[in-house]
Design a protein around this motif. Sequence first.
Motif, mmCIF file in Angstrom:
data_model
loop_
_atom_site.group_PDB
_atom_site.id
_atom_site.type_symbol
_atom_site.label_atom_id
_atom_site.label_comp_id
_atom_site.label_asym_id
_atom_site.label_seq_id
_atom_site.Cartn_x
_atom_site.Cartn_y
_atom_site.Cartn_z
ATOM 1 N N SER A 1 0.831 -1.202 0.000
ATOM 2 C CA SER A 1 0.000 0.000 0.000
ATOM 3 C C SER A 1 0.868 1.256 0.000
ATOM 4 O O SER A 1 0.610 2.208 -0.751
ATOM 5 C CB SER A 1 -0.929 -0.008 1.212
ATOM 6 O OG SER A 1 -1.683 1.188 1.262
ATOM 7 N N GLN B 1 2.585 1.678 -3.411
ATOM 8 C CA GLN B 1 1.648 2.168 -4.421
ATOM 9 C C GLN B 1 1.421 3.674 -4.265
ATOM 10 O O GLN B 1 1.332 4.410 -5.256
ATOM 11 C CB GLN B 1 0.319 1.421 -4.306
ATOM 12 C CG GLN B 1 0.399 -0.027 -4.770
ATOM 13 C CD GLN B 1 -0.879 -0.802 -4.485
ATOM 14 O OE1 GLN B 1 -1.665 -0.438 -3.607
ATOM 15 N NE2 GLN B 1 -1.089 -1.877 -5.231
ATOM 16 N N THR B 2 1.351 4.142 -3.033
ATOM 17 C CA THR B 2 1.178 5.568 -2.781
ATOM 18 C C THR B 2 2.384 6.360 -3.277
ATOM 19 O O THR B 2 2.243 7.447 -3.860
ATOM 20 C CB THR B 2 0.977 5.828 -1.276
ATOM 21 O OG1 THR B 2 -0.187 5.135 -0.827
ATOM 22 C CG2 THR B 2 0.818 7.310 -0.993
#
Length: 312
Positions: A153, A156-157
């Motif tokens: 996560s 991806q950010t």
Amino acid sequence: MTGDRKLSYTRAAFIRRIAMSRDKSFLVVEGREFDVPFYSRICESSRAVKVSGYQIWLAEQIREDITGSGRGGKPGVLSLFDYCKTRKSLRVASPLGEKALTFCLDRDNEQITGGGRRSPHILYTRKSDVEAEIFSHGLNDDVLMSTLSLDRSTAQTVVKSLGDWRLELAHSWRDWIELCCLAKRLGAKCDVGFGSESTINRPKYGVTDPALAAAARARVIARSSLPHVEVVSHERLIATRITAVYARGNPRDLLKGKWIPAFLESKIRSHFGKAPVSFNGFSTAIKVILVHALDYSAAWATPYRQRLEANL
């Protein structure tokens, strides 16, 4: 397969080795660091090349004569190319079938500066060099998870926050790129060149400082042996070609690979601020991971496959 790194041949002996081999494709590359795995994966992505057999050799493994040592880099590759071309050995006939040599070179922005070679047996990178090529196609959350020890996560950010970061660098350093091209065109050896990061931007990835740019230009011109009128003509040509590349929307192609990791790291550091993230060895690790993480079956690799397959 690749040429045994422990072996070294004279040019004549290398041609004899090719004639005796069952492999059909022989690639000669510039550098030790990424060229071999990059072109090996390209070869593996082509069924025709893989089935017919291939070998990859560093230019420095092939000596000019029995007493000399091999020349590496682009000069070594081009010197061997000239040798083989003169002796009509770019293709080698043998009882085991015809073999083909392909000489793999970094483009080094020669579409701007001139000086490139034209031959079916020369394969230029599509970007400025192999490092720039691998950064053009493979940066994703998986790569950042491995290089920075992130969860998916978070990775991806980070990828989303980067935006078109290579385009950002190309615009920030446009004046530096143009000066580097001019220095190469004029044969002016000084501190301005693709081997160095910009010295005319303040801060490093900020806007061009006009005074620093003028001083750098003066150093380039001072190291040229050409008359002033010729220098001006070359400078206009470089400016016109650079403008055309930026107008077409592909200035990323002008970035040297060695510039890219430091800028990427600066962008990621800016994203995290003081957060606890491990950047130890980032610039090296990301290149190593990327060269193996790329999808070599994708469309970006098609021009490479086509050149190798055409030589079979």
